[in-house]
Enzyme design. Structure first.
Site, PDB file in Angstrom:
ATOM      1  N   CYS A  77       0.832  -1.198   0.000  1.00 20.80           N
ATOM      2  CA  CYS A  77       0.000   0.000   0.000  1.00 20.80           C
ATOM      3  C   CYS A  77       0.875   1.258   0.000  1.00 20.80           C
ATOM      4  CB  CYS A  77      -1.000  -0.048   1.161  1.00 20.80           C
ATOM      5  SG  CYS A  77      -2.332   1.172   0.989  1.00 20.80           S
ATOM      6  N   HIS A 175      -3.909  -5.011  -0.140  1.00 19.54           N
ATOM      7  CA  HIS A 175      -3.476  -5.559   1.154  1.00 19.54           C
ATOM      8  C   HIS A 175      -3.554  -7.082   1.126  1.00 19.54           C
ATOM      9  CE1 HIS A 175      -3.131  -1.855   3.503  1.00 19.54           C
ATOM     10  NE2 HIS A 175      -4.056  -1.408   2.686  1.00 19.54           N
ATOM     11  N   GLU A 177      -2.543  -9.126   3.289  1.00 16.29           N
ATOM     12  CA  GLU A 177      -2.861  -9.617   4.631  1.00 16.29           C
ATOM     13  C   GLU A 177      -4.355  -9.557   4.934  1.00 16.29           C
ATOM     14  OE1 GLU A 177      -2.480  -5.189   5.315  1.00 16.29           O
ATOM     15  OE2 GLU A 177      -1.628  -6.653   3.935  1.00 16.29           O
TER      16      GLU A 177
END
Length: 193
Positions: A77, A175, A177
Site C-alpha cells: 500500500c 493488502h 494480509e
C-alpha cells in the site's frame, strides 16, 4: 527464515504480523538498520499520509537504507507508493526505486477506493498459483501509473499498476494480509522467492 517488518510508525503492522503467523512464520517488527539488513525477507508496510510517513523514514535513516537492501523487499500500500519516484500526496519525493509517479484518483470515482477489486496482467513469480481476475482488498486514494515495472493491473476508472517489481523490490497496492486465501498465497510466494 528471518522476516522483518519495517516499523516506522506508519503501518497496519499487526495484521501483517498475524498473516505471517497463520503461515507459520514469526515476523519481527524493527526499525533497527542492522536487524533489517540481516533479514532474509523485508516487508515495508504503510498506512496513512505520504509526506509524514516519509518524514518518519528520514528521521531514522531508513530512507537511505531501504533502496540499498539486497534481499527481497515487499512494499504494501503506502509502502509501495513511497518506493516510487514521487507522489502527489503532500507533493512528496519518494525513494525512487520504481521509476513511476503516484497520482490522485480524479473526482469521477469515489475516493478512497475501498473494498474488493480484481488484479489482471499478472507477470511475476509473486503471483504463482494466483488466477487472473482474482479479487484483492484495497483502500487507497492514490495510484501508481501503469509502467514498464508493472506486474499487475487494476481498473478503477483507469488502469493502474496494482503491483510493481524491479530487481529484488516488489510492491503491491492492495493488502494481501486482508485478502483471504489469495493474499496468503501471495505472501507465501514472497517467502519462497
Amino acid at each position: 527464515m528471518k522476516i522483518v517488518i519495517i516499523d516506522y510508525g506508519a503501518g497496519n503492522i499487526k495484521s501483517i504480523q498475524f498473516a505471517f503467523k497463520r503461515l507459520g512464520y514469526n515476523a519481527i517488527l524493527s526499525n533497527n538498520p542492522e536487524v533489517i539488513k540481516t533479514a532474509d525477507k523485508v516487508i515495508f508496510p504503510g498506512v496513512g499520509e505520504a509526506s509524514s510517513a516519509m518524514q518518519m523514514l528520514k528521521s531514522s535513516g531508513l530512507d537511505i537504507l531501504i533502496p540499498t537492501l539486497k534481499q527481497p523487499v515487499l512494499g504494501i500500500c503506502l509502502g509501495m507508493q513511497l518506493m516510487c519516484k514521487s507522489t502527489e500526496e503532500g507533493n512528496t519525493k519518494g525513494l525512487n526505486i520504481f521509476n513511476v509517479k503516484v497520482k490522485r484518483f480524479n473526482n469521477t470515482v469515489k475516493v478512497p477506493q475501498m473494498g474488493w477489486n480484481t488484479i489482471t496482467d499478472l507477470k511475476s513469480k509473486l503471483f504463482k498459483g494466483v488466477k487472473n481476475q482474482s479479487f484483492m482488498y484495497s483502500v487507497h486514494s492514490f495510484y501508481a501509473e501503469s509502467c514498464i515495472e508493472s506486474i499487475a493491473t487494476t481498473t478503477y476508472s483507469l488502469n493502474y499498476a496494482s503491483a510493481l517489481q524491479k530487481a529484488n523490490f516488489y510492491g503491491v497496492q492492495f493488502h494481501p494480509e486482508k485478502s483471504s486465501s489469495i493474499g496468503e498465497q501471495i505472501l507465501k510466494n514472497f517467502i519462497t522467492l
